[in-house]
Design an enzyme around this catalytic site. Sequence first.
Site, PDB file in Angstrom:
ATOM      1  CG  ASP A   8      41.262  44.861  50.226  1.00  0.00           C
ATOM      2  OD1 ASP A   8      42.058  44.248  48.323  1.00  0.00           O
ATOM      3  OD2 ASP A   8      39.867  44.970  49.735  1.00  0.00           O
ATOM      4  CG  ASP A 129      33.462  45.011  42.069  1.00  0.00           C
ATOM      5  OD1 ASP A 129      33.947  44.008  41.997  1.00  0.00           O
ATOM      6  OD2 ASP A 129      33.409  46.105  42.340  1.00  0.00           O
TER       7      ASP A 129
END
Length: 238
Positions: A8, A129
């Site tokens: 990330d 998500d």
Amino acid sequence: MILYPAIDLKDGQAVRLLRGDMDKATVFSDSPATQALAFQDAGCEWLHLVDLNGAFAGEPVNGAAVEAILAATNVPAQLGGGIRDMQTIATWIEKGLARVILGTVAVENPDLVREAAREFPGKVAVGIDARNGKVATKGWAEETDVMVTDLAKSFEDAGVAAIIYTDINRDGAMQGPNIEATEALARAVQIPVIASGGVSSLTDLIALRDTGVISGAISGRALYDGAINLEEAIAALK
């Protein structure tokens, strides 16, 4: 089942967030490309990259870090975060990205997902998500009334390569993945489903594999913290 080590990216560094909160970032590496190479050397088959700043900005922000990773490694990589138009999709694929992940745009402009999947077969994934079964967008900052399964089913005929399903409440929390919800989604659609969020032990990975329907799992913090040994995990999942 394929294990995807996660990198990330925030401000050019490899970080992990707690439940998607940009203010709760732990920096794990100042050189994401070096980290990617370490994952490759451990035997990973894929890399999962996320441009966190890009997810909020709506356009690529950590492009230099992604390009450095692509230059340093030769395993396929998928990238999500800030990819919201055909030009950006095309640019990333031209630069050697194996798969783009479309998240926010899958809710706001599903036609773009269909167009991209037609244009670049096998190279477009949808990132879903969710918080409590409902889809969140814009770097998880905005919640919608869209149900996860409804969104996934709407792309059944689009030629999407995979669905990456993240349970936000589990992400970075080291509390285990939401196996029940991920398995239910994988059984509801024909598209391969990759689990993300909370994968924190070899036991979690084996439980996901043993559903028989989940095609992959993404793990970040557990690999950095040493809770999962990447080489051991890859061997176990073979």
